[in-house]
Design an enzyme around this catalytic site. Structure first.
Site, PDB file in Angstrom:
ATOM      1  N   ASP A   1      -7.848   9.419   0.487  1.00 42.03           N
ATOM      2  CA  ASP A   1      -8.674   8.709   1.463  1.00 42.03           C
ATOM      3  C   ASP A   1      -9.368   9.697   2.423  1.00 42.03           C
ATOM      4  O   ASP A   1      -8.885  10.792   2.656  1.00 42.03           O
ATOM      5  CB  ASP A   1      -7.738   7.783   2.262  1.00 42.03           C
ATOM      6  CG  ASP A   1      -8.485   6.643   2.909  1.00 42.03           C
ATOM      7  OD1 ASP A   1      -9.717   6.674   2.935  1.00 42.03           O
ATOM      8  OD2 ASP A   1      -7.800   5.711   3.387  1.00 42.03           O
TER       9      ASP A   1
ATOM     10  N   ARG B   1      -5.295  -4.117   7.907  1.00 37.76           N
ATOM     11  CA  ARG B   1      -5.685  -2.702   7.947  1.00 37.76           C
ATOM     12  C   ARG B   1      -7.199  -2.594   8.200  1.00 37.76           C
ATOM     13  O   ARG B   1      -7.895  -1.791   7.588  1.00 37.76           O
ATOM     14  CB  ARG B   1      -5.331  -1.991   6.639  1.00 37.76           C
ATOM     15  CG  ARG B   1      -5.009  -0.510   6.835  1.00 37.76           C
ATOM     16  CD  ARG B   1      -4.975   0.256   5.527  1.00 37.76           C
ATOM     17  NE  ARG B   1      -4.403   1.581   5.729  1.00 37.76           N
ATOM     18  CZ  ARG B   1      -4.662   2.624   4.963  1.00 37.76           C
ATOM     19  NH1 ARG B   1      -5.475   2.532   3.941  1.00 37.76           N
ATOM     20  NH2 ARG B   1      -4.107   3.783   5.206  1.00 37.76           N
TER      21      ARG B   1
ATOM     22  N   LYS C   1      -7.863   7.630  -8.298  1.00 38.55           N
ATOM     23  CA  LYS C   1      -6.740   6.854  -7.772  1.00 38.55           C
ATOM     24  C   LYS C   1      -7.341   5.598  -7.140  1.00 38.55           C
ATOM     25  O   LYS C   1      -8.115   5.695  -6.192  1.00 38.55           O
ATOM     26  CB  LYS C   1      -5.965   7.666  -6.734  1.00 38.55           C
ATOM     27  CG  LYS C   1      -4.788   6.916  -6.140  1.00 38.55           C
ATOM     28  CD  LYS C   1      -4.007   7.794  -5.179  1.00 38.55           C
ATOM     29  CE  LYS C   1      -3.000   6.998  -4.374  1.00 38.55           C
ATOM     30  NZ  LYS C   1      -2.540   7.729  -3.193  1.00 38.55           N
TER      31      LYS C   1
ATOM     32  N   ASP D   1      -6.939   2.172  -5.236  1.00 41.27           N
ATOM     33  CA  ASP D   1      -5.991   1.566  -4.297  1.00 41.27           C
ATOM     34  C   ASP D   1      -6.373   0.122  -3.979  1.00 41.27           C
ATOM     35  O   ASP D   1      -7.499  -0.312  -4.227  1.00 41.27           O
ATOM     36  CB  ASP D   1      -5.983   2.410  -3.009  1.00 41.27           C
ATOM     37  CG  ASP D   1      -4.636   2.424  -2.327  1.00 41.27           C
ATOM     38  OD1 ASP D   1      -3.847   1.489  -2.536  1.00 41.27           O
ATOM     39  OD2 ASP D   1      -4.371   3.369  -1.565  1.00 41.27           O
TER      40      ASP D   1
ATOM     41  N   ASN E   1      -5.231  -2.053  -0.525  1.00 37.16           N
ATOM     42  CA  ASN E   1      -4.305  -1.983   0.601  1.00 37.16           C
ATOM     43  C   ASN E   1      -4.108  -3.264   1.404  1.00 37.16           C
ATOM     44  O   ASN E   1      -3.589  -3.215   2.519  1.00 37.16           O
ATOM     45  CB  ASN E   1      -4.727  -0.847   1.535  1.00 37.16           C
ATOM     46  CG  ASN E   1      -4.180   0.482   1.036  1.00 37.16           C
ATOM     47  OD1 ASN E   1      -3.016   0.569   0.649  1.00 37.16           O
ATOM     48  ND2 ASN E   1      -5.009   1.501   0.997  1.00 37.16           N
TER      49      ASN E   1
ATOM     50  N   ASP F   1       4.737   4.672  -1.178  1.00 37.98           N
ATOM     51  CA  ASP F   1       4.290   5.635  -0.170  1.00 37.98           C
ATOM     52  C   ASP F   1       5.473   6.382   0.423  1.00 37.98           C
ATOM     53  O   ASP F   1       5.295   7.354   1.156  1.00 37.98           O
ATOM     54  CB  ASP F   1       3.516   4.917   0.948  1.00 37.98           C
ATOM     55  CG  ASP F   1       2.084   4.644   0.522  1.00 37.98           C
ATOM     56  OD1 ASP F   1       1.646   5.204  -0.501  1.00 37.98           O
ATOM     57  OD2 ASP F   1       1.400   3.864   1.214  1.00 37.98           O
TER      58      ASP F   1
HETATM   59  C1  GLA Z   1      -2.283   3.687   0.514  1.00 34.08           C
HETATM   60  C2  GLA Z   1      -1.740   4.543  -0.611  1.00 34.08           C
HETATM   61  C3  GLA Z   1      -1.538   5.960  -0.126  1.00 34.08           C
HETATM   62  C4  GLA Z   1      -2.845   6.518   0.401  1.00 34.08           C
HETATM   63  C5  GLA Z   1      -3.394   5.614   1.481  1.00 34.08           C
HETATM   64  C6  GLA Z   1      -4.786   6.049   1.898  1.00 34.08           C
HETATM   65  O1  GLA Z   1      -1.344   3.483   1.503  1.00 34.08           O
HETATM   66  O2  GLA Z   1      -0.545   4.014  -1.096  1.00 34.08           O
HETATM   67  O3  GLA Z   1      -1.038   6.770  -1.154  1.00 34.08           O
HETATM   68  O4  GLA Z   1      -3.745   6.641  -0.660  1.00 34.08           O
HETATM   69  O5  GLA Z   1      -3.477   4.268   1.063  1.00 34.08           O
HETATM   70  O6  GLA Z   1      -5.322   5.258   2.881  1.00 34.08           O
END
Ligand code: GLA
Length: 702
Positions: A340, A416, A449, A451, A453, A521
């Site tokens: 990120d 978020r 990757k 994501d 969230n 995480d």
């Molecule tokens: C999530 C992912 C992390 C990272 C953050 C970035 O929490 O699980 O590994 O990539 O987002 O914002």
């Protein structure tokens, strides 16, 4: 033959190498389940007794084990399918039409409603050497009007008796995949997610055992290949059957099948073993590596990566990343991933999602400067994205505020600081494809990757008709899979990692489209041993990313030695995630040594079988072993805390060939022993201290 059919008695038998699955068509209307368990050689031996009603409250049909029970008549058991026809009828009365066999290994039972032209096909595909049956259902509307489906299981199972234990995982962000096992009680155990993704809490599968251990005992298991809203119901009935239904969650769900439309449910992969939980794990590992994962992931040994998230968070610049890349290359990293913070106005989690172009201040010359430097250092380059999301503070949202899920006259809820894009809209799908395609075309990117969230909320889509609103959850997941597949087709060299706030996207649907997944995480090496252990029950080690990060750990504040952190992460596909520019020469040398060691053993971990030998769930000592074709093995042992003066730990190995000799290499010591000695007598280890760990390598010499 794997699929057999006795014509006179309408019995179908599906035989894998060590199991049989048998059912019959009764009176041309009921698909009656007869048996699932250890192999039975002759389906003709089955005696089909009439099912008797218990009393007027419990009809025969409700006590019968059915392959796919519709809602209808005197059925009150867990339902597999429930339609709504335009005339108000809300049940289904099955008629058997015919059966067909495809490619010798797929049986289809064709059913239809007694009155309406609604056709339901039950599919069973055998992977007989793996002892797995893949099941799914296809529904076709050949009526002249719309038909709505509000319950639609992918598969339904009947297990004999009720004396079972079930296993599931529980957890939340940073504490995923905590496995537990409970005695099945009368009634229903229900596991599900309603968030629009798999979720960090439970997993879409069932595991039911009859007093099994790691090494022996009967275990039934099945995993749903779907990462949207899902449901697993285990019903222990008063009639000595356990029923299990897996599929799309019926909560807030309705699928309108228009005239002529056909829908195939997500699949379920199911198996049975008499050899305990380890064999279940081997079966699913093999299945993932041979059948489920994208072709490229099946063939590949995954590279050691570096990920920037914990090291630099949102505070990114091209020079700082190049400095990290230099260190990473030196210690042997093969793939450098910027997480990120690289795009739009992404200086925190407040802004930028949706604007997938490099931030001008951080990358004045675009991403190329970094990708070129990384490639020059001999590494591949990877990037983090979160395509399904948008921050209100973004150019994308300012331009298209109507591209999100929302209800009229409601304020969309942020989580978020972000909102969910309406992926059921063709313009949104097009935009996401073109922007990610451009990123992949213009830059030399080998790894994405991906994501997610936050969950979906206010599930309304302006583009969908009122009758289609409740199909939104399903359409979102389908759109994600289609988008990834389209990108893969155009950029076949790119590896995709699935992630959702850590381990929120782990399921066999995701694994069909993504090469790897991010497990949690929480990178604390000790917690991770448990999270990895829970994951290993049904999911493939090969797909499991694990990083070595800095201490005190960002989330748990715990400190463990660097070698311990390495050994923990080496139990999966290794990554580094610490700020290497702060490492001492000594630490960097250890990183280089461990990365090199991992490269020597990674085929055993990624393509081998996992054995859970000891767990810190029950103490301070943890041992996990990987075996590659009985030729090589690696054992990881961990002692998390010293107690008194205890120092002797014995481990009996597993999965070796009893008649072969193995060279056992433990630090500077070596010895040779037969497999039977190592498995029956075992290895005794002297270990003392807090957070000490070792890697022991075995190689067959004969
Ligand atoms: C999530 C992912 C992390 C990272 C953050 C970035 O929490 O699980 O590994 O990539 O987002 O914002």
């Amino acid at each position: 033959m794997a699929i057999t059919f006795s014509k006179d008695r309408s019995i179908f038998s599906l035989d894998t190498q060590s199991s049989s699955y048998v059912f019959a068509i009764e009176n041309g209307e009921h698909v009656r389940h007869l048996y699932w368990g250890p192999k039975v050689r002759n389906a003709a031996d089955f005696q089909i007794r009439p099912v008797e009603r218990v009393d007027s409250q419990d009809a025969a049909i409700d006590t019968m084990a059915e392959e796919y029970p519709p809602f209808g008549g005197l059925r009150y058991k867990t339902t597999a399918i429930k339609p709504r026809f335009p005339d108000g009828t809300r049940d289904l009365v099955f008629r058997f039409v015919e059966h067909s066999v495809r490619d010798g290994n797929e049986l289809v039972i064709h059913l239809r409603d007694a009155h309406h032209k609604l056709f339901v096909d039950l599919h069973y595909r055998l992977y007989d050497d793996l002892n797995v049956i893949k099941r799914w259902v296809e529904v076709e509307n050949r009526t002249s009007a719309d038909v709505e489906l509000s319950t639609l299981a992918s598969a339904y199972f009947n297990l004999p008796g009720t004396d079972y234990f079930y296993s599931q995982v529980t957890g939340h962000w940073s504490a995923e995949h905590q496995i537990f096992r409970e005695r099945l009680q009368p009634g229903r155990a229900d596991f599900q997610c309603r968030k629009g993704l798999t979720g960090n809490t439970h997993s879409p599968y069932f595991i039911l055992d009859r007093g099994a251990t790691e090494e022996r005992g009967e275990v039934y298991f099945g995993a749903l290949a779907y990462g949207g809203n899902w449901n697993v119901t285990i019903e222990s009935t008063q009639f000595h059957w356990v029923r299990v239904a897996l599929g799309i969650n019926s909560f807030d769900f309705a699928l309108r099948l228009k005239k002529g439309e056909r829908f195939a449910t997500p699949a379920v992969f199911a198996g049975f073993t008499e050899l305990g939980f380890s064999q279940m794990s081997h079966t699913m590992n093999d299945l993932a590596r041979q059948i489920v994962l994208p072709q490229r992931a099946r063939e590949r040994i995954h590279p050691v990566l570096f990920n920037s998230w914990e090291a630099t968070k949102f505070d990114i610049s091209v020079h700082q990343q190049i400095a990290l890349a230099k260190k990473a290359a030196k210690v042997g990293v093969e793939l450098f991933v910027v997480d990120d913070g690289w795009f739009g106005q992404r200086n925190s989690d407040q802004a930028g999602l949706g604007d997938w172009v490099a931030n001008k201040k951080k990358f004045p010359k675009g991403l190329k400067e970094l990708t070129t430097a990384v490639n020059k250092l001999g590494m591949e380059f990877g990037l983090w994205i979160e395509p399904e999301m948008v921050n209100p503070d973004s150019n994308l949202y300012r331009k298209h505020p109507d591209w999100i899920y929302e209800f009229k006259n409601r304020t969309p809820t942020t989580a978020r600081n972000q909102l969910v894009l309406n992926l059921t809209r063709p313009e949104v799908q097009k935009y996401l494809f073109s922007v990610i395609d451009a990123l992949l075309t213009e830059n030399n990117i080998a790894y994405i990757k991906w994501d997610m969230n936050r969950p979906i909320s206010e599930p309304g889509a302006r583009n969908l008709a009122p009758a289609d609103q409740c199909s939104l959850w399903l359409r979102h997941t389908e759109a994600v899979y289609e988008l990834v597949d389209a990108l893969r087709a155009k950029h076949p060299h790119v590896t995709f990692e699935g992630c959702a706030s850590g381990g929120g996207r782990i399921d066999y649907g995701t694994l069909g489209h993504f090469d790897q997944i991010w497990l949690s995480d929480n990178t604390d090496a000790t917690d991770r041993l448990l999270i990895q252990e829970g994951y290993s029950y049904l999911y493939p080690i090969k797909a499991m990313r694990a990083w070595v990060t800095d201490v005190p750990n960002k989330i748990t504040k715990k400190s463990t030695p660097l070698e311990f952190r390495f050994h923990s992460a080496m139990c999966g596909t290794l990554g580094l995630g610490g700020n290497l520019t702060n490492y001492t020469q000594k630490e960097l040398a250890l990183c280089a040594q461990k990365v090199a060691e991992y490269k020597r053993i990674r085929h055993i971990v990624q393509d081998g079988h996992v054995y859970r030998l000891k767990s810190i769930a029950n103490g301070r000592f943890h041992a996990v072993q990987y075996v590659y074709r009985q030729a090589e093995s690696v054992l990881f042992v961990f002692l998390t805390a010293q107690k008194y003066i205890e120092s002797n730990y014995a481990v009996r190995l597993r999965g070796l060939d009893p008649a072969r000799r193995y060279e056992v290499v433990r630090r500077e010591d070596k010895f040779v022993a037969f497999g039977d000695y190592l498995m029956n007598v075992g290895i005794s280890l002297k270990m003392m201290g807090d957070y000490v760990s070792e890697l022991i390598h075995l190689r067959a010499t004969s």
